[in-house]
Design an enzyme around this catalytic site. Structure first.
Site, mmCIF file in Angstrom:
data_model
loop_
_atom_site.group_PDB
_atom_site.id
_atom_site.type_symbol
_atom_site.label_atom_id
_atom_site.label_comp_id
_atom_site.label_asym_id
_atom_site.label_seq_id
_atom_site.Cartn_x
_atom_site.Cartn_y
_atom_site.Cartn_z
ATOM 1 N N ASP A 186 44.412 39.503 37.382
ATOM 2 C CA ASP A 186 43.999 38.962 38.629
ATOM 3 C C ASP A 186 42.218 39.929 38.893
ATOM 4 O OD1 ASP A 186 44.841 37.724 41.893
ATOM 5 O OD2 ASP A 186 43.332 39.811 41.658
ATOM 6 N N HIS B 127 40.851 41.389 40.932
ATOM 7 C CA HIS B 127 41.227 42.418 41.634
ATOM 8 C C HIS B 127 42.631 43.732 40.879
ATOM 9 C CE1 HIS B 127 39.865 39.927 44.536
ATOM 10 N NE2 HIS B 127 39.393 40.469 44.762
ATOM 11 N N HIS C 22 49.390 42.420 45.600
ATOM 12 C CA HIS C 22 48.582 43.870 46.637
ATOM 13 C C HIS C 22 49.590 44.786 47.558
ATOM 14 C CE1 HIS C 22 44.995 43.401 45.079
ATOM 15 N NE2 HIS C 22 44.747 42.811 45.264
HETATM 16 ZN ZN ZN Z 1 42.887 38.663 43.264
#
Ligand code: ZN
Ligand code: ZN
Length: 371
Positions: free
Chosen positions: A147, A149, A111
């Site tokens: 992942d 996300h 991220h």
């Molecule tokens: Zn994650």
């Protein structure tokens, strides 16, 4: 993201004998220097991280620091830069052919953006490692992010760079942070198709998750013909994970890791860098999933029925007051039905897969219905 998850993973690998496998080396890493970090991150951001690291009271929320997701703490610069150093060292060694595979389960900080921290990630080791490989002569790199996300920071770093294909397979942004990563997000004008997103419905389970990733990832990676495969193995897809809702098991995660390993051998001559990522069930899930990953990359895959060593179980119970699972399996089969069997337009999963295939496949010369 407490370091206990990494400590428990390393101890489990050690006690399973994985660190004694012939040919496997455990290497330490130095923090990446500012010049290396700045191949991806903005100079002002690195300065802000250094300042917050020296005095957490100075953390600046406009850089994502000192926030609920990325609290500032003494030493945060060194800790985050060391993860980058490890991934870069492995990346260079894999690209140079010094080792066939490298695993950094501390890495996968997907991220982190060029100019800010986000989602528990300070520096994006995956992006810096790929930049280092490009600088060392790699012409094409494929990155697969498993992942739960969306791998938004890594994608952003190469959004308009045709040399890097990023594929993120994740729970839809309609139900999960960061709220991005839809099929129509395909990369910038110089790299259209260089970003691929598969946004999956919550509650998918093993068979659906495996069906989805195998319907998109191998086709695109093979067609892209990369020099190196980089994979991110965030295990927050698991049923017990407190953040995600994809209800996947350790068995499916192991199977996915096997597939990434096979894909590396098929598509890149075996050049494979595997990273960790998210994963917040730090006793039941993270250590077992990443021990399987290390075992697979060491060419000594563990039978799922392998007992978890008693010494590790005792340590984990003492540390957490919570009994850990006794076996390296959740007792699931990790079977799935492949896309070649046809798709069901009534299935939300199949519609999500088809949306990604229709958006991305033609940009890679692939047929969304038949490849
Ligand atoms: Zn994650
Ligand atoms: Zn191999």
């Amino acid at each position: 993201m407490a370091p206990i998850r990494l400590d428990l993973t390393a101890r489990l690998c050690d006690q399973l004998g994985l660190f004694d496998v012939p040919g496997l080396s455990v290497v330490s890493a130095q923090p990446a220097d500012d010049a290396l970090l700045q191949t991806v991150h903005e100079e002002a951001y690195v300065r802000a991280v250094r300042a917050a690291s020296a005095d957490p009271r100075t953390a600046r929320a406009d850089y994502g620091l000192g926030t609920e997701d990325d609290p500032a703490f003494p030493g945060m610069h060194d800790a985050a830069a060391r993860i980058v150093g490890g991934s870069v060292d492995l990346a260079r060694a894999v690209l140079a052919g010094e080792v066939p595979h490298g695993v950094n389960f501390c890495g996968g900080m997907h991220h982190a953006k060029p100019g800010c921290a986000s989602g528990f990630c300070v520096y994006n080791d995956a992006a810096v490692a790929m930049r280092a490989m490009l600088d060392a002569g790699a012409e094409r790199i494929a990155y697969v992010d498993l992942d739960v996300h969306h791998g938004d920071g890594t994608e952003a770093a190469f959004w308009d760079d045709p040399r890097v294909l990023t594929i993120s397979v994740h729970e839809s942004g309609t139900t999960l942070f960061p709220g991005t990563g839809y099929a129509d997000e395909l990369g910038g004008p110089h790299a259209l198709g260089g970003a691929v997103n598969l946004a999956l419905p919550a509650g998918l389970g093993d068979a659906g998750w495996l069906r989805a990733l195998h319907a998109v990832v191998p086709q695109l990676v093979t067609s892209f013909a990369p020099d190196v495969l980089v994979t991110q193995h965030g295990c927050d897809t698991h049923d017990l994970d407190p953040l995600g809702h994809l209800t996947v098991s350790v068995d499916a995660q192991r199977r996915a890791s096997e597939s990434m390993h096979e894909l590396a051998h098929a598509a890149t001559g075996g050049r494979w860098l595997a990273l960790g990522g998210g994963g917040y069930e730090v006793v039941d899930v993270v250590p077992r999933t990443w021990a399987h990953l290390v075992a697979i990359a060491s060419h000594r895959p563990l039978d799922p029925s392998t007992p978890v060593p008693e010494e590790w179980l005792a340590h984990a119970a003492e540390l957490t007051g919570h009994p850990a699972p006794p076996l390296m399996t959740d007792g699931r089969t990790a079977d799935y039905t492949g896309w070649e069997s046809g798709y069901d337009p009534e299935s939300a999963l199949d519609r999500a897969v088809l949306a990604t295939r229709r958006a991305a496949f033609p940009l890679h010369g692939l047929d969304p219905d038949f490849d």
